[in-house]
Design a protein around this motif. Structure first.
Motif, short mmCIF file in Angstrom:
data_model
loop_
_atom_site.label_atom_id
_atom_site.label_comp_id
_atom_site.label_asym_id
_atom_site.label_seq_id
_atom_site.Cartn_x
_atom_site.Cartn_y
_atom_site.Cartn_z
N TYR B 387 -25.54 -39.68 22.43
CA TYR B 387 -25.84 -39.61 21.00
C TYR B 387 -27.06 -40.46 20.65
O TYR B 387 -28.01 -40.01 20.00
N SER B 552 -17.15 -50.22 18.82
CA SER B 552 -17.10 -49.38 17.62
C SER B 552 -18.51 -49.02 17.14
O SER B 552 -18.72 -48.07 16.42
N GLN B 553 -19.50 -49.82 17.57
CA GLN B 553 -20.89 -49.49 17.24
C GLN B 553 -21.68 -49.14 18.50
O GLN B 553 -22.89 -49.43 18.58
N ARG B 630 -12.43 -33.21 20.95
CA ARG B 630 -12.72 -34.24 21.96
C ARG B 630 -11.38 -34.74 22.51
O ARG B 630 -10.33 -34.51 21.92
N VAL B 806 -22.25 -53.45 11.57
CA VAL B 806 -20.97 -53.35 10.88
C VAL B 806 -19.93 -53.96 11.81
O VAL B 806 -19.73 -53.47 12.93
N ASP B 908 -6.79 -47.87 19.90
CA ASP B 908 -7.49 -46.60 19.72
C ASP B 908 -8.73 -46.73 18.84
O ASP B 908 -9.26 -45.74 18.37
N ASN B 909 -9.21 -47.93 18.63
CA ASN B 909 -10.50 -48.08 17.95
C ASN B 909 -11.58 -47.40 18.77
O ASN B 909 -11.52 -47.41 19.99
N SER B 910 -12.61 -46.87 18.09
CA SER B 910 -13.63 -46.19 18.87
C SER B 910 -14.97 -46.19 18.18
O SER B 910 -15.10 -46.56 17.02
N ASP B 911 -15.98 -45.79 18.95
CA ASP B 911 -17.34 -45.68 18.42
C ASP B 911 -17.34 -44.68 17.25
O ASP B 911 -16.77 -43.60 17.35
N TRP B 912 -18.04 -45.05 16.19
CA TRP B 912 -18.01 -44.21 14.99
C TRP B 912 -18.59 -42.82 15.23
O TRP B 912 -18.11 -41.84 14.68
N ALA B 913 -19.58 -42.72 16.11
CA ALA B 913 -20.26 -41.42 16.26
C ALA B 913 -19.61 -40.55 17.31
O ALA B 913 -19.63 -39.33 17.20
N ASN B 915 -16.45 -41.43 19.20
CA ASN B 915 -15.07 -41.75 19.57
C ASN B 915 -14.94 -42.36 20.96
O ASN B 915 -13.88 -42.34 21.57
#
Ligand code: SF4
Ligand code: SF4
Ligand code: SF4
Ligand code: FES
Lengths: 73, 962
Positions: B387, B552-553, B630, B806, B908-913, B915
């Motif tokens: 991405y 997450s970023q 996904r 963020v 289950d936190n994940s990258d915003w764009a 996952n």
């Protein structure tokens, strides 16, 4: 649709909104978020979030709400 | 006259040893050797010049991957106008030099030298494991040694004891000639400096560390010394056991994204040893323990040898024929779709399988399943790279070759641990650091690269996990506000509007190192120094790993890195660039091959009508124009009941994915899980259909490494269960009624070339000819593209992206006061299914929790204690290791062993764009406990039951045969 599945979608869209907000420009951000969802979310996920927004969308952030509006268009 | 420009990479037979390394000079010098005129680059040794002219000078201590040392004197020559007998390996050529390599005097001298060597060498050639492949033997023959006048009764080393501690090679000092090749290989090639020559003169001997055994020393078992040894002193145990191999096949390591080339040396259909191949452009003849030695899993008794099916996961398996298994799977898939709809099934492609296999799986899903529910394990590692780099630079791939680092002046390593995860490239970085490049490491851990000898120009930015974007923004802030930008590059190459917006943003005071110090924990002055070192070095190169993406970023950070490189003009030539270090062997390839639900092969979006039209025409079906699910979305949908069947090729999502209990719940909800793998992995325990996979030794295909290099994988033995992995997909597709008619992977590659603009010039024929190809390879770049973006970007101009920091939701608090971050170790690979089934486990028997002494102290934790680790997702128990590699407040573990359940704890936190899961940051509490966690106990029960089902089925199949 399970509750958890919906919760995850809400979390995801709010996170996308938060990460694209720059200097509080909500309209521009909503546009970016909507484009992102169009490009990356599966048909069923989009349908679920639209449905949720139409039933109030209480947990959607203001930008997420605007973005879902645009998604419908 | 023979003319040689000899830049190292040449058309010479890579199996030949030219004695000393190539000289990079472009000035040519003409010499005459035994009357043959030749011109070679200035700085070339007489020995190499002779070898290039086809003349072999005897040698023992020289090898062309090591600097010349000049200790054995066997390579003596005569040079007209010079006195004595200079060593040809240490003497550089000079214009007009006339060299004689053979005459009576030289012959006598060499025989004398050999005589001395042999008088202290056991004469058991006939029973020596090196017999037939020993340089000492060869040299004795070459110099015509006929007698040893000194006898063998004098003082000697013949009864020195063998060190057998390393599981893969032995060290028999009685055969050592003290040529020091091993010592130099360990220093120059590997960069570990584990070996020394102890003592002087006759007493000198080779010794690991301070007279330790190999296992107790610093040795990382890369095998470079074994390869360098001209005798049988250092020797692979597999050769001692099996004898010398008789043929070899060149193939590619299936372990990591470096993609080393190897000679698989065979005896009939038995693999005797893997030797790194000098002709491989990724590794130039070096290797690490995994590729070199850890291949025993391929013949391990746990291999799945026959297809198996069952109706429910609470039943034993039934061994069936391929036809029956495929028929069963196809029927189940069709029934599921009939009942729950077209979108209720999907598949997962593998980053360990070949490009061709991955391409076929996504084709099966898109064309035969009729939806885009395809994803790959790159989701959980490098999806943010795709991405982020696509958004900024226009292509989802690293920009350089590995060799490019040899021209870097400052090397910036972010969230990567190359000496463990990409060892051969780690060694190459170390080589460059020893030559004087500056190293900046941004990582919460003090990684081993920081310990490189002779690298005094190092900086360590020890940031708090989860604050990458804050750090990269403050680095860029320094570049912009201190006037360190490359204005000319930005003007010529980047989009002005985006750049101006970014510049205004990044220059804001809130992005300064001083303002961000409170967030990142890195002193502002260190950040300023690092930014200057990167921006003003000349060539600044960035290498990053999962410590960047698994946040997450993650995507924002990748864009931040690309911004930094563009702002300083560090893109588009050798020595610079933005380089993701890929984890598994074919992560790059699986992404290229269209594994992601929104992209067809070549990163072409499914909604693009022209592109899709092209695929529809070639594939003869209508394709869905909407992205699919996904992996995490599939799990959610499975639990919700709308996603019911999954085909998984060569992945172990039940061990590698975060929040395992959630994954397990998802897998249990499936009506049909088809797993194709070489072992009964964690995922397979939830499967209804188990299809035997084939290892990289059992199939043909290609892997693409982290530098976009497409390497051939060649079959050396037949597949254990009769089918290569691509053949299984073909069979499944045919059974589903969508015909596939490939007879060889080369035909699949032809289809890839037809459909993927960056692959149009790729074919097996060209790979055969060039050895390997770095995509893009098309009409514009017929031989491939080592360095990307030299003239422009695929999107025209580079795009600066705004990267607001963020903070992650995952924060420490009273309940969970520590941050857990995860990673890997050298000897184990990913989920460990392969490496745990080799002797590599001697180095890493279990996953442990590293904890800082001060955190251990407050909790009363001692080394080796059992520690309970809990997060909001789950609880597991691991043994403690007290280590000050970590910052206080940060704990670290690996996930190589399933029963340790590291991923029970990750959330289950994940990258915003994309996952991509946030493996690198989990808030946890750690306390002393006395027994395994509930999850671990359940795991053991479930594991036992599934293993029993497997054994039962095998007993039945064995008795059926009787
Ligand atoms: S195996 Fe590698 S690390 Fe170990 S001593 Fe030999 S060269 Fe050094
Ligand atoms: S162990 Fe082998 S390479 Fe090392 S000094 Fe002895 S003979 Fe040379
Ligand atoms: S560095 Fe990677 S590719 Fe090379 S041998 Fe080791 S695991 Fe294999
Ligand atoms: S090979 Fe030249 S001195 Fe040994």
């Amino acid at each position: 649709m399970s509750d958890q599945q919906l919760q995850n979608l809400i979390k995801m869209i709010n996170q996308i909104s938060a990460n694209n907000l720059h200097h509080g420009d909500e309209t521009a951000t909503a546009e970016i978020v909507a484009t992102h969802l169009k490009k990356f979310w599966a048909r069923s996920m989009k349908a679920q979030i639209i449905d949720y927004a139409e039933h109030g969308g209480a947990e959607l952030s203001p930008i997420s709400k605007l973005a879902v509006e645009r998604l419908k268009a | 006259m023979l003319h040689y420009f000899d830049p190292g990479k040449s058309s010479f037979d890579p199996n030949r040893d030219l004695g000393t390394p190539a000289s990079p000079s472009e000035t040519l010098v003409s010499v005459s050797i035994d009357g043959t005129a030749i011109s070679v680059p200035e700085g070339t040794s007489v020995m190499r010049a002779a070898a290039l002219a086809g003349i072999t000078i005897p040698k023992l201590c020289a090898s062309d991957n090591l600097e010349a040392f000049g200790s054995c004197r066997l390579c003596a020559v005569q040079i007209e106008g010079r006195r004595g007998y200079p060593a040809s390996c240490t003497t550089p050529v000079a214009e007009g030099m006339q060299v004689t390599t053979q005459n009576g005097k030289l012959a006598k001298l060499r025989r004398n030298i050999m005589e001395l060597y042999i008088s202290d060498h056991p004469l058991d050639c006939l029973t020596c494991p090196a017999n037939g492949n020993c340089e000492l033997q060869d040299m004795a023959g070459a110099v015509g040694l006929r007698e040893v006048r000194y006898g063998f009764s004098g003082e000697n080393h013949l009864d020195a004891e063998t060190d057998d501690s390393n599981p893969y090679f032995s060290f028999d000092p009685s055969k050592c000639i003290v040529c020091s090749r091993c010592v130099r290989a360990c220093a120059e090639v590997q960069g570990t400096f584990a070996l020394t020559i102890d003592g002087r003169g006759f007493d000198s001997k080779v010794s690991p560390g301070q007279n330790q055994s190999f296992m107790d020393s610093e040795c990382v078992s890369c095998g470079a010394c074994v390869q360098a040894c001209p005798t049988s002193t250092l020797m692979e145990k597999s050769v001692i056991e099996a004898g010398q191999p008789e043929h070899s096949v060149i193939t590619t390591c299936a372990y990591c994204g470096v993609g080393c080339s190897f000679k698989a040396e065979m005896k009939g259909d038995q693999l005797v040893r893997m030797v790194p191949y000098k002709g491989g452009d990724a590794n130039h003849g070096h290797s690490c323990i995994k590729g070199r030695f850890a291949f025993g899993y391929t013949t391990h008794q746990d291999r799945i040898k026959e297809p198996m099916i069952r109706d429910s996961i609470d039943q034993p398996w039934r061994v069936v024929s391929w036809d029956e298994a495929i028929g069963f799977a196809a029927r189940r898939l069709k029934e599921t779709q009939a009942k729950y709809g077209r979108e209720s099934i999907g598949g997962i492609t593998s980053s360990r399988c070949t490009n061709e296999e991955t391409f076929l799986v996504q084709k099966l899903i898109r064309a035969a399943f009729g939806n885009n529910n395809t994803d790959t394990c790159a989701r959980v590692c490098h999806s943010p790279t795709g991405y982020g780099l696509k958004t900024t630079l226009g292509e989802s791939a690293g920009t350089q070759t590995f060799d490019s680092v040899m021209k870097a002046d400052t090397v910036l390593v972010i969230g990567a641990n190359p000496t463990d995860a990409h060892p051969v490239f780690g060694s190459q970085i170390r080589r460059r650091l020893r030559q004087g490049a500056t190293l900046i490491v941004a990582d919460p851990r003090r990684i081993d690269l920081l310990k490189t000898p002779h690298a005094d120009r190092t900086m360590h930015l020890a940031l708090t996990p989860g604050t990458n974007v804050a750090l990269v923004n403050s680095l860029a802030h320094v570049v912009v506000t201190e006037g360190l930008e490359d204005k000319a590059f930005i003007e010529a190459r980047c989009e002005p509007a985006a750049y101006n917006a970014w510049r205004a943003f990044i220059a804001e005071q809130r992005n300064s190192p001083e303002a961000m110090e409170a967030v990142t924990g890195v002193p502002a002055e260190q950040v300023r120094k690092a930014a200057r070192a990167y921006a003003t070095a000349g060539n600044g190169a960035i290498y990053y790993g999962l410590g960047v993406t698994e946040h997450s970023q993650g995507s924002t950070m990748v864009m931040g890195i690309a911004n930094l490189a563009m702002a300083t003009g560090n893109i588009g030539r050798e020595g610079v660039g933005v380089n993701p270090l890929r984890g598994q062997n074919n992560v790059q390839g699986s992404c290229d091959m269209g594994s992601f639900p929104h992209e067809l092969p070549g990163y072409q979006h499914v909604a693009d009508d022209t592109v899709r039209g092209h695929f529809e025409q070639v594939w003869g079906v209508k394709l869905d124009n909407e992205p699919g699910l996904r992996i995490p979305n599939m799990f959610d949908a499975a639990i919700a009941g709308s996603f019911k069947a999954l085909y998984v090729q060569g992945e172990d999502i039940a061990q590698s994915d975060p929040n395992i209990q959630h994954v397990e719940a998802a897998l249990r909800s499936l009506d049909c899980l088809i797993v194709q793998d070489i072992f009964l992995n964690e995922t397979a325990k939830y499967a209804h259909v188990l299809l035997p996979g084939s290892t990289f030794l059992e199939k043909n295909g290609t892997f693409t490494n982290a530098e976009r290099r497409i390497n051939r994988v060649r079959k050396v033995v037949p597949p254990l269960a009769g089918k290569e992995d691509w053949e299984v997909t073909v069979a499944l597709s045919n059974a589903l009624g969508y015909p596939m008619n490939y007879t060889h992977p080369s035909e699949i590659m032809d289809e890839i070339a037809l459909l993927t603009p960056t692959f149009t010039g790729v074919s097996y024929e060209k790979l055969e000819r060039l050895g390997s190809i770095q995509w893009p390879c098309n009409d514009q770049f017929p031989d491939g593209t080592p360095t990307m973006h030299t003239l422009d970007f695929p999107i025209g101009r580079g795009h600066f992206a705004i990267t607001e920091y963020v903070a992650t939701n995952e924060r420490t608090n009273r309940r969970f006061p520590l941050l857990l971050t995860t990673g890997r170790v050298l000897t184990q690979y990913n989920v460990g299914a392969q490496t745990r089934r080799t002797d590599n486990s001697l180095w890493h028997e279990e996953d442990i929790l590293e904890i800082h002494p001060s955190d251990a102290e407050v909790r009363g934790v001692q080394e080796g204690d059992w520690l309970g680790i809990s997060s909001r997702a789950g609880h597991t128990v691991l043994r403690a290791k007290i280590s000050d590699r970590m910052l206080p407040g940060v704990v670290f573990t690996t996930f190589h062993h399933p029963s340790s359940g590291a991923n029970v704890v990750t959330t289950d936190n994940s990258d915003w764009a994309t996952n991509c899961p946030e493996y690198k940051v989990t808030a946890v509490q750690v306390e002393k406990v006395s027994q395994p966690s509930e999850w671990q106990r359940n795991f053991q029960t479930f594991d036992k039951r599934q293993q029993a089902y497997l054994e039962q089925s095998q007993d039945e199949s064995a008795s059926a045969l009787k």
